[in-house]
Structures are given as structure tokens and as C-alpha cells.
Design an enzyme around this catalytic site. Structure first.
Site, mmCIF file in Angstrom:
data_model
loop_
_atom_site.group_PDB
_atom_site.id
_atom_site.type_symbol
_atom_site.label_atom_id
_atom_site.label_comp_id
_atom_site.label_asym_id
_atom_site.label_seq_id
_atom_site.Cartn_x
_atom_site.Cartn_y
_atom_site.Cartn_z
ATOM 1 N N GLY A 1 0.876 -1.166 -0.101
ATOM 2 C CA GLY A 1 0.003 -0.046 0.091
ATOM 3 C C GLY A 1 0.971 1.130 0.099
ATOM 4 O O GLY A 1 1.985 1.167 0.453
ATOM 5 N N GLN B 1 3.195 10.113 1.474
ATOM 6 C CA GLN B 1 4.536 9.221 1.559
ATOM 7 C C GLN B 1 5.196 9.655 0.219
ATOM 8 O O GLN B 1 6.539 9.390 0.492
ATOM 9 C CB GLN B 1 4.332 7.651 1.648
ATOM 10 C CG GLN B 1 3.717 7.446 2.550
ATOM 11 C CD GLN B 1 3.335 5.805 2.783
ATOM 12 O OE1 GLN B 1 2.297 5.320 2.172
ATOM 13 N NE2 GLN B 1 4.354 5.275 3.405
ATOM 14 N N CYS C 1 6.315 0.370 7.726
ATOM 15 C CA CYS C 1 6.066 1.172 6.895
ATOM 16 C C CYS C 1 7.241 1.664 5.834
ATOM 17 O O CYS C 1 8.366 1.575 6.488
ATOM 18 C CB CYS C 1 5.640 2.562 7.741
ATOM 19 S SG CYS C 1 5.136 3.872 6.663
ATOM 20 N N LEU C 2 6.678 1.959 4.820
ATOM 21 C CA LEU C 2 7.509 2.291 3.594
ATOM 22 C C LEU C 2 8.338 3.586 4.065
ATOM 23 O O LEU C 2 9.502 3.923 3.500
ATOM 24 C CB LEU C 2 7.044 2.526 2.094
ATOM 25 C CG LEU C 2 6.461 1.148 1.519
ATOM 26 C CD1 LEU C 2 5.516 1.519 0.644
ATOM 27 C CD2 LEU C 2 7.568 0.274 1.091
ATOM 28 N N HIS D 1 -4.175 1.460 7.545
ATOM 29 C CA HIS D 1 -2.714 2.043 7.685
ATOM 30 C C HIS D 1 -2.635 3.186 6.581
ATOM 31 O O HIS D 1 -2.089 4.045 6.929
ATOM 32 C CB HIS D 1 -1.640 0.837 7.114
ATOM 33 C CG HIS D 1 -0.421 1.268 7.346
ATOM 34 N ND1 HIS D 1 0.544 0.972 8.313
ATOM 35 C CD2 HIS D 1 0.477 1.925 6.412
ATOM 36 C CE1 HIS D 1 1.659 1.186 7.959
ATOM 37 N NE2 HIS D 1 1.365 2.151 7.009
ATOM 38 N N GLU D 2 -3.286 2.823 5.514
ATOM 39 C CA GLU D 2 -2.932 3.824 4.251
ATOM 40 C C GLU D 2 -3.809 5.176 4.671
ATOM 41 O O GLU D 2 -3.178 6.266 4.346
ATOM 42 C CB GLU D 2 -3.274 3.474 2.902
ATOM 43 C CG GLU D 2 -2.447 2.140 2.339
ATOM 44 C CD GLU D 2 -0.936 2.028 2.810
ATOM 45 O OE1 GLU D 2 -0.403 3.406 2.760
ATOM 46 O OE2 GLU D 2 -0.423 1.235 2.697
ATOM 47 N N HIS E 1 -2.180 7.570 6.895
ATOM 48 C CA HIS E 1 -1.192 8.424 6.317
ATOM 49 C C HIS E 1 -1.995 9.687 5.867
ATOM 50 O O HIS E 1 -1.363 10.924 5.942
ATOM 51 C CB HIS E 1 -0.558 7.945 5.267
ATOM 52 C CG HIS E 1 0.526 6.920 5.565
ATOM 53 N ND1 HIS E 1 1.562 7.239 6.539
ATOM 54 C CD2 HIS E 1 0.809 5.621 5.193
ATOM 55 C CE1 HIS E 1 2.347 6.163 6.563
ATOM 56 N NE2 HIS E 1 2.015 5.167 6.089
HETATM 57 C C1 UDB Z 1 4.105 -2.293 3.199
HETATM 58 N N1 UDB Z 1 4.819 -4.671 3.080
HETATM 59 O O1 UDB Z 1 4.228 -2.174 2.163
HETATM 60 F F1 UDB Z 1 2.356 -10.277 5.332
HETATM 61 F F2 UDB Z 1 3.210 -10.541 0.808
HETATM 62 C C2 UDB Z 1 4.765 -3.489 4.107
HETATM 63 C C3 UDB Z 1 6.507 -2.814 4.178
HETATM 64 C C4 UDB Z 1 6.718 -1.759 4.851
HETATM 65 C C5 UDB Z 1 7.133 -4.188 4.798
HETATM 66 C C6 UDB Z 1 6.968 -2.776 2.845
HETATM 67 C C7 UDB Z 1 4.157 -5.692 3.556
HETATM 68 O O2 UDB Z 1 3.710 -5.634 4.610
HETATM 69 N N2 UDB Z 1 4.135 -6.745 2.795
HETATM 70 C C8 UDB Z 1 3.761 -7.797 2.779
HETATM 71 C C9 UDB Z 1 3.137 -8.542 4.084
HETATM 72 C C10 UDB Z 1 2.787 -9.788 4.174
HETATM 73 C C11 UDB Z 1 2.795 -10.479 3.014
HETATM 74 C C12 UDB Z 1 3.513 -9.975 1.978
HETATM 75 C C13 UDB Z 1 3.726 -8.740 1.861
HETATM 76 N N3 UDB Z 1 3.403 -1.482 4.118
HETATM 77 C C14 UDB Z 1 2.762 -0.173 3.491
HETATM 78 C C15 UDB Z 1 3.124 1.094 3.942
HETATM 79 O O3 UDB Z 1 4.019 1.547 4.570
HETATM 80 N N4 UDB Z 1 2.270 1.908 3.589
HETATM 81 O O4 UDB Z 1 2.152 3.163 3.940
HETATM 82 C C16 UDB Z 1 3.288 -1.643 5.466
HETATM 83 C C17 UDB Z 1 1.937 -2.539 5.728
HETATM 84 C C18 UDB Z 1 1.868 -2.625 7.135
HETATM 85 C C19 UDB Z 1 0.563 -3.116 7.578
HETATM 86 C C20 UDB Z 1 -0.218 -2.615 6.416
HETATM 87 C C21 UDB Z 1 0.617 -2.021 5.327
HETATM 88 ZN ZN ZN Z 2 2.826 3.280 5.992
#
Ligand code: UDB
Ligand code: ZN
Length: 192
Positions: A60, A65, A110-111, A153-154, A157
Site C-alpha cells: 500500500g 508518502q 511502513c515504507l 494503515h494507508e 497517512h
Molecule cells: C508495506 N509490506 O508495504 F504479510 F506478501 C509493507 C512494508 C513496509 C514491509 C514494505 C508488507 O507488509 N508486505 C507484505 C506483508 C505480508 C505478506 C506480503 C507482503 N506497508 C505499506 C506502507 O507502508 N504503506 O504506507 C506496510 C503495511 C503494514 C500493515 C499494512 C501496510
Molecule cells: Zn505506511
């Protein structure tokens, strides 16, 4: 294309602002930005492209961001057959929530956060989201499980909220859940 260089990190003031609504119907520019945000998730989830451009596999992303203080989010997860499910929305809002809360066992990252923050992040178990799709068409859908958590989460933000704001600092592993019986029964109910 967007890369991790475009993703601002914690401490940047834009992450703490309330993002502005997008005009509907959306402008070509806003549509293009939304498309680029989705492209960023697609690229990050492709192991070869991710490796080449040093992308994290995002599920997401919210416009703040990438330092754009507008109410735009993209979410890209997958179904049980590994088929991608994509949502790209303008002005998303939660119009109703379950009383029941949940959290990811593995915690959240979080990214925009380059460190591990361990603990439970309480989230609503089910939400109903309304907004507008990339073509400006009204969107409405109920989410549960992992998707519901990513959306919350998104959308946080867009309101300047980071996931760790929702944690209990004194007791990060506190159980925010209702008693188990309630949770189990809820699995058999329609979402609110
Ligand atoms: C993410 N990705 O994109 F369980 F296949 C996270 C990051 C910060 C680790 C890159 C993620 O959780 N990937 C994931 C998890 C799994 C299985 C899988 C892939 N975010 C998005 C973000 O920071 N948006 O602002 C964090 C997530 C944490 C909970 C929801 C969003
Ligand atoms: Zn985030």
C-alpha cells in the site's frame, strides 16, 4: 518511475499533515499520479524489478508518502489464487467499522519508516470504505482481514497518523482484542 528516493521518511513534516481532498472528477494529473503510485507497488512486488531498482515490496502507498499532501491511496494485495487485487482511490473514507478490533501478529512496518517497531497495532477487524476510483466513479466496499488493515494503515497517512501512534508505548504487545468467543462468533456473522 517512482523509487524509494521518492518516498519521504519519518521526520518529514508532510507525513504529519492532514492531506487535502482531490477534486472529483479527477484531473489528468491526479489520475497520472495515482497510476504511478500503483506502478510503484507493481514494480516492488516483482522480484526482478525490485532488485534492480532497490524497491521494498509495498502492499500500500498513500500520496503523502511521496510528498503529495492529497487524499489518494493505492493498495495491492492478492487473493487465495495469488491473483493481484488492486485498489486505487481518491478521497477514501471509512464510513463504518466493526466494534471488534484485530492486529497483525507480525506487527506493522511502513515504507516511510526505516526501523523495526515491534508490537501490536490495534485495527478495526472490518470496515466499509467509500471513495472514488481513478475514473471518478463512486466506490464502496467492505473489507476484513489483511485488506482491512492495509486500508486503515494507508488512510491513517492521509490524516498524519503513523502506525506506531496507535500502539501502547508502555505495553506494545497488549491484547486489544475482545474475548475470543466474541471473535470466533463474529467469523460467522456478516460484517457490519
Ligand atoms: C508495506 N509490506 O508495504 F504479510 F506478501 C509493507 C512494508 C513496509 C514491509 C514494505 C508488507 O507488509 N508486505 C507484505 C506483508 C505480508 C505478506 C506480503 C507482503 N506497508 C505499506 C506502507 O507502508 N504503506 O504506507 C506496510 C503495511 C503494514 C500493515 C499494512 C501496510
Ligand atoms: Zn505506511
Amino acid at each position: 518511475m517512482l523509487t524509494m528516493k521518492d518516498v519521504i521518511r519519518e521526520g518529514h513534516p508532510t507525513l504529519r499533515k492532514i492531506a487535502e481532498p482531490v477534486a472529483i472528477p479527477p484531473s489528468k494529473e491526479d489520475q497520472k499520479l495515482l497510476d504511478q503510485m500503483m506502478e510503484f507497488l507493481i514494480n516492488g512486488q516483482d522480484p526482478e524489478i525490485a532488485e534492480k531498482y532497490d524497491l521494498r515490496p509495498g502492499v500500500g502507498l498513500a500520496a503523502p508518502q511521496i510528498n503529495v499532501s492529497k487524499r489518494m491511496i493505492v493498495v495491492r494485495t492478492s487473493d487465495e489464487n495469488d491473483e493481484p487485487i488492486e485498489y486505487a482511490l481518491f478521497n477514501p473514507k471509512i464510513v463504518s467499522t466493526s466494534k471488534e478490533t484485530t492486529y497483525l501478529d507480525s506487527g506493522e512496518g511502513c515504507l516511510s519508516v526505516d526501523r523495526a517497531v515491534e508490537g501490536h497495532v490495534p485495527r478495526y477487524a472490518r470496515i466499509k470504505v467509500e471513495g472514488y476510483d481513478r475514473d471518478g466513479k463512486k466506490f464502496s466496499k467492505r473489507f476484513r482481514g489483511y485488506e482491512a488493515i492495509v486500508f486503515q494503515h494507508e488512510m491513517d497517512h492521509l490524516n498524519g497518523i503513523m502506525f506506531y501512534d496507535r500502539m501502547d508505548i508502555d505495553d506494545p504487545y497488549k491484547e486489544p482484542l475482545a474475548p475470543k468467543e466474541v471473535i470466533n462468533r463474529s467469523e460467522h456473522e456478516e460484517p457490519i
